[in-house]
Design a protein around this motif. Structure first.
Motif, PDB file in Angstrom:
ATOM      1  N   LEU A 130      -1.667  -2.620   2.097  1.00  0.00           N
ATOM      2  CA  LEU A 130      -1.910  -1.423   1.296  1.00  0.00           C
ATOM      3  C   LEU A 130      -1.164  -0.219   1.857  1.00  0.00           C
ATOM      4  O   LEU A 130      -0.663   0.632   1.100  1.00  0.00           O
ATOM      5  N   GLU A 131      -1.065  -0.121   3.173  1.00  0.00           N
ATOM      6  CA  GLU A 131      -0.300   0.977   3.782  1.00  0.00           C
ATOM      7  C   GLU A 131       1.177   0.884   3.436  1.00  0.00           C
ATOM      8  O   GLU A 131       1.853   1.901   3.194  1.00  0.00           O
ATOM      9  N   SER A 132       1.697  -0.328   3.398  1.00  0.00           N
ATOM     10  CA  SER A 132       3.126  -0.508   3.122  1.00  0.00           C
ATOM     11  C   SER A 132       3.486  -0.218   1.673  1.00  0.00           C
ATOM     12  O   SER A 132       4.652   0.056   1.362  1.00  0.00           O
ATOM     13  N   LEU A 133       2.500  -0.277   0.773  1.00  0.00           N
ATOM     14  CA  LEU A 133       2.775  -0.069  -0.650  1.00  0.00           C
ATOM     15  C   LEU A 133       2.813   1.410  -1.040  1.00  0.00           C
ATOM     16  O   LEU A 133       3.155   1.744  -2.178  1.00  0.00           O
ATOM     17  N   GLY A 134       2.442   2.297  -0.126  1.00  0.00           N
ATOM     18  CA  GLY A 134       2.635   3.731  -0.363  1.00  0.00           C
ATOM     19  C   GLY A 134       1.562   4.392  -1.201  1.00  0.00           C
ATOM     20  O   GLY A 134       0.416   3.938  -1.283  1.00  0.00           O
ATOM     21  N   LYS A 135       1.984   5.488  -1.879  1.00  0.00           N
ATOM     22  CA  LYS A 135       1.046   6.350  -2.586  1.00  0.00           C
ATOM     23  C   LYS A 135       0.389   5.671  -3.786  1.00  0.00           C
ATOM     24  O   LYS A 135      -0.712   6.054  -4.188  1.00  0.00           O
ATOM     25  N   GLU A 136       1.046   4.704  -4.385  1.00  0.00           N
ATOM     26  CA  GLU A 136       0.484   4.081  -5.596  1.00  0.00           C
ATOM     27  C   GLU A 136      -0.873   3.443  -5.331  1.00  0.00           C
ATOM     28  O   GLU A 136      -1.735   3.417  -6.208  1.00  0.00           O
ATOM     29  N   LEU A 137      -1.055   2.910  -4.144  1.00  0.00           N
ATOM     30  CA  LEU A 137      -2.316   2.246  -3.802  1.00  0.00           C
ATOM     31  C   LEU A 137      -3.069   2.991  -2.700  1.00  0.00           C
ATOM     32  O   LEU A 137      -3.849   2.388  -1.960  1.00  0.00           O
ATOM     33  N   TYR A 138      -2.828   4.311  -2.652  1.00  0.00           N
ATOM     34  CA  TYR A 138      -3.506   5.099  -1.619  1.00  0.00           C
ATOM     35  C   TYR A 138      -5.024   5.103  -1.842  1.00  0.00           C
ATOM     36  O   TYR A 138      -5.814   4.992  -0.895  1.00  0.00           O
ATOM     37  N   GLY A 139      -5.470   5.239  -3.087  1.00  0.00           N
ATOM     38  CA  GLY A 139      -6.906   5.232  -3.393  1.00  0.00           C
ATOM     39  C   GLY A 139      -7.542   3.891  -3.038  1.00  0.00           C
ATOM     40  O   GLY A 139      -8.659   3.835  -2.506  1.00  0.00           O
ATOM     41  N   ALA A 140      -6.828   2.781  -3.342  1.00  0.00           N
ATOM     42  CA  ALA A 140      -7.348   1.455  -2.996  1.00  0.00           C
ATOM     43  C   ALA A 140      -7.473   1.292  -1.486  1.00  0.00           C
ATOM     44  O   ALA A 140      -8.410   0.684  -0.986  1.00  0.00           O
ATOM     45  N   LYS A 141      -6.506   1.898  -0.757  1.00  0.00           N
ATOM     46  CA  LYS A 141      -6.564   1.819   0.705  1.00  0.00           C
ATOM     47  C   LYS A 141      -7.782   2.560   1.248  1.00  0.00           C
ATOM     48  O   LYS A 141      -8.459   2.084   2.167  1.00  0.00           O
TER      49      LYS A 141
END
Length: 243
Positions: A69-80
């Motif tokens: 999730l960290e590597s996927l950036g801002k798009e999945l920031y909420g999921a992180k």
């Protein structure tokens, strides 16, 4: 529809409890896709999932999922942010992190000994989970969480158990514990050997001997009485002859 989903969930939970020994608290492994779908549909996982499964739950994830999730950036920031609130289970990829799907599959290897649920929206991961035995699958559809029906492998194993072909290990342990609690287990105790006691003479045989002795004494006593009578009669006969 909500009542129907609850009935299906109760039926499926009963299947996993009876055949695979699932107990509370239920441990649910979540990946990033499930957290993202819950955020999108405004689903409160921590509040709603225990009610749906009818039992206390432990929401958990792995370091590999968090790294992904960290590597996927801002798009999945909420999921992180959602995933970070869960308990982190130790995996075998501490030095070399792998993708979330590979990591979750490794957590259920060996027959899913820790009784994990897998919560994911990844279709590829879901297909691989369905090929495993005794692994419940959770996903989100139409703004609600759904517990998938048991896989064919799980149903086949359960059918074999019901036909007495196989007995799960957890059921063997439960049977042994119940037997011990009810006192049905017989403990093999060494039999005590009876000591041989010196037996005295048979009293009946002694009585018989006494009777024989009395019988042998009776004739001798009778003879003595007769001799006395004869001795008494002799003087009387002499007196009579003299007169």
């Amino acid at each position: 529809m909500k009542i129907t989903r609850q009935k299906h969930a109760k039926k499926n939970m009963g299947f996993y409890k009876y055949n695979f020994g699932f107990r509370e608290p239920f441990q649910v492994l979540l990946d990033g896709t499930f957290c993202q779908a819950a955020l999108r549909h405004k689903i409160q996982i921590r509040e709603q999932l225990p009610g749906y499964l009818a039992g206390t739950t432990q929401l958990c994830t792995t370091r590999c999922v968090l790294k992904e999730l960290e590597s996927l950036g801002k798009e999945l920031y909420g999921a992180k942010l959602i995933a970070q609130r869960f308990q982190v289970r130790n995996c075998s990829h501490f030095k070399n992190p792998v993708s979330g799907s590979v990591c979750l599959l490794s957590m259920i290897e060996g027959g899913n000994p820790h009784h994990y649920f897998i919560a994911t929206q990844d279709q590829s991961l879901a297909t691989k989970v369905k090929k495993k035995v005794g692994v419940p699958l959770l996903f989100i559809i139409q703004n609600t969480m759904v517990l998938d029906k048991p896989s064919m492998k799980s149903l086949t194993l359960a059918q074999a158990v019901q036909t007495n072909q196989l007995v799960p290990e957890h059921q063997k342990l439960n049977i042994e514990l119940l037997k011990e609690e009810q006192g049905l287990v017989k403990t093999s105790e060494p039999k005590k050997r009876k000591r041989k006691r010196s037996s005295g003479p048979n009293p009946l045989s002694c009585l018989k001997k006494k009777k024989k002795a009395q019988e042998t004494l009776q004739p001798s006593a009778a003879k003595k009485k007769r001799n006395k009578k004869r001795r008494k009669r002799k003087p009387e006969a002499i007196v009579e002859a003299a007169q």
